[in-house]
Design an enzyme around this catalytic site. Structure first.
Site, short mmCIF file in Angstrom:
data_model
loop_
_atom_site.label_atom_id
_atom_site.label_comp_id
_atom_site.label_asym_id
_atom_site.label_seq_id
_atom_site.Cartn_x
_atom_site.Cartn_y
_atom_site.Cartn_z
CB CYS A 19 22.69 -69.89 -95.58
SG CYS A 19 21.92 -69.09 -97.25
NE ARG B 191 24.37 -80.67 -103.14
CZ ARG B 191 25.70 -80.36 -103.43
NH1 ARG B 191 26.21 -79.53 -104.41
NH2 ARG B 191 26.60 -80.47 -102.36
N GLY C 204 27.46 -83.41 -96.03
CA GLY C 204 28.29 -83.20 -97.28
C GLY C 204 28.77 -84.52 -97.99
CD GLN D 287 18.39 -73.96 -91.62
OE1 GLN D 287 18.07 -73.53 -92.62
NE2 GLN D 287 19.52 -74.89 -91.23
CG MET E 131 18.95 -79.10 -99.59
SD MET E 131 19.17 -80.23 -100.72
CE MET E 131 17.85 -81.66 -100.13
CB ALA E 132 16.21 -72.48 -99.98
C1 FMN Z 1 19.39 -75.81 -103.49
C2 FMN Z 1 19.84 -75.97 -102.11
C3 FMN Z 1 19.25 -75.21 -100.86
C4 FMN Z 1 20.05 -75.35 -99.77
N1 FMN Z 1 19.09 -74.40 -98.56
C5 FMN Z 1 19.65 -74.73 -97.28
C6 FMN Z 1 18.79 -74.30 -96.27
O1 FMN Z 1 17.81 -73.86 -96.62
N2 FMN Z 1 19.36 -74.13 -95.01
C7 FMN Z 1 20.35 -74.87 -94.89
O2 FMN Z 1 20.99 -74.95 -93.82
N3 FMN Z 1 21.29 -75.57 -95.76
C8 FMN Z 1 20.76 -75.39 -96.88
N4 FMN Z 1 21.65 -75.92 -98.12
C9 FMN Z 1 22.78 -76.72 -97.72
C10 FMN Z 1 22.25 -78.28 -97.62
O3 FMN Z 1 21.53 -78.47 -96.41
C11 FMN Z 1 23.45 -79.12 -97.38
O4 FMN Z 1 24.28 -78.62 -96.27
C12 FMN Z 1 24.36 -79.19 -98.72
O5 FMN Z 1 23.66 -79.34 -99.70
C13 FMN Z 1 25.36 -80.21 -98.41
O6 FMN Z 1 24.93 -81.51 -98.37
P1 FMN Z 1 24.78 -82.26 -99.67
O7 FMN Z 1 26.38 -82.32 -100.20
O8 FMN Z 1 24.49 -83.74 -99.15
O9 FMN Z 1 23.82 -81.63 -100.74
C14 FMN Z 1 21.03 -75.93 -99.43
C15 FMN Z 1 21.67 -76.63 -100.43
C16 FMN Z 1 21.12 -76.64 -101.56
C17 FMN Z 1 21.65 -77.60 -102.87
#
Ligand code: FMN
Length: 348
Positions: free
Chosen positions: A102, A227, A203, A71, A18-19
């Site tokens: 992304c 999250r 997800g 990544q 997560m960036a």
């Molecule tokens: C703030 C934020 C930054 C993210 N940055 C990336 C990233 O750098 N690389 C990536 O593959 N996914 C990124 N994602 C997606 C997450 O890795 C993940 O796939 C997405 O949040 C769904 O999972 P969750 O429902 O458990 O949050 C980001 C998501 C969020 C909310």
């Protein structure tokens, strides 16, 4: 024991990249709490090759967090392969992960990130180029598809496998959904069925019950938590314990507060390490306080004084102020949140 190619994971719960969130400071805390695998946030391949300071910093890892994946993202096989070779030579890591999910416009308009889902042939060429450029195992993180009319996660997963990818994480939402809305477990199950490489489901996992239900209905070998881990690094231990039928005890308030203190303190230390100019050193604590705000929202979730805490979040500028205010939020009833701490930097 779960393995992704040659990489063995000590837990079935992994941290999503997560960036702006999954920096080395947070990754270490997750690892300590039973996370099986962590990733850097996405790093732009050409920026890394040009030595852009921020990109190089994003790719940095530390031994205590292993196994860790770096990544990368780009849409040109040669650039991605060159960056993978650079990472292999300069960064200590266990695998290279390729971002194919992304949704951010400035990334997809250049054909990278989730836009790759629209071109499985390019996916195969990209993965193959990277596999040939490194001895490290290569994985990919994809989505369910571009939108509801292009749900092609199965085709993309096959392309990743055919090109030599050792595992796959699927965020089972489309690019059009970004990060919200229903997670397509049916499609996730089809991906698991379609390939022989391990599939990690991602997800909407917020606690162990969701992780077990996802395993049950899709057959994924592990879950990736995004999250749900913010302000809750304990979720990894919770999920792994439930997965294996072991008991698990949630953190006590003193443990929660000790975690927050360490989180902000280690962010402060990292800022001091990275600070170039004197001014950067002077305001390192303030920058650490700002840096962890997204996590504090999670650390206070469910507290009686949650809303009271969130109202003053932007004013908390020191480690002590953060910990004292958080403690007050957890110990004060919502109807009478109390005056809060009086420490300097904390709100009156
Ligand atoms: C703030 C934020 C930054 C993210 N940055 C990336 C990233 O750098 N690389 C990536 O593959 N996914 C990124 N994602 C997606 C997450 O890795 C993940 O796939 C997405 O949040 C769904 O999972 P969750 O429902 O458990 O949050 C980001 C998501 C969020 C909310």
């Amino acid at each position: 024991m779960l393995s992704l190619g040659p990489v063995t994971l000590g837990s079935v719960a992994v941290l999503a990249p997560m960036a702006g969130m999954t920096d080395v400071v947070f990754r270490l805390l997750c690892k300590e709490q039973g996370c099986g695998l962590v990733y850097t946030e996405l790093v732009k391949a050409d920026a890394l090759l040009k030595g852009v300071r921020r990109a190089v910093r994003y790719a940095e890892t530390t031994p205590a967090e292993y196994p860790v994946g770096v990544q990368l993202y780009h849409h040109e096989p040669e650039v991605l392969a060159a960056a993978a070779a650079w990472v292999t030579e300069h960064i200590e890591c266990d695998l290279i992960d390729l971002n194919m999910g992304c949704p951010v416009p400035r990334i997809v308009t250049r054909g990278a990130g989730a836009a790759l889902m629209r071109d499985p042939h390019l996916v195969e060429r990209l993965v193959s180029a990277v596999v040939n450029a490194t001895h490290l195992p290569v994985t990919a993180k994809t989505r369910s598809g571009w939108d509801d009319s292009e749900l092609n996660a199965v085709e993309v997963a096959r392309a990743v496998e055919a090109a030599g990818g050792v595992a796959l994480a699927v965020h089972a939402r489309t690019r059009a959904q970004r990060h919200d809305g229903p997670v397509n477990w049916e499609l996730l199950a089809q991906v698991v069925e379609a390939v022989d490489i391990p599939v990690i489901g991602n997800g909407g996992i917020l606690e162990s019950t969701g992780a077990l239900a996802m395993r049950e209905q899709t057959g994924v070998v592990a879950v990736m938590v995004g999250r749900g881990a913010l302000g809750n690094p304990w979720i990894f231990g919770e999920i792994d314990a439930a997965w294996h039928g072991r008991p698990w005890t949630p953190p006590t308030l003193p443990e929660r507060l000790a975690m927050v203190r360490r989180h902000v303190e280690t962010a402060h230390e990292a800022n001091l390490r990275w600070a170039g100019r004197e001014r950067e050193r002077d305001d390192a604590e303030l920058r650490a306080a700002k840096w962890v705000r997204g996590h504090l929202v999670g650390y206070v979730r469910g507290a009686p004084g949650e809303r009271w805490f969130l109202r003053q979040l932007n004013d908390l500028s020191t480690v002590d102020a953060i910990v004292e205010t958080l403690e007050a939020a957890w110990t004060s009833p919502p109807s009478a949140p109390g005056p809060g701490p009086t420490h300097s930097g904390a709100p009156a």
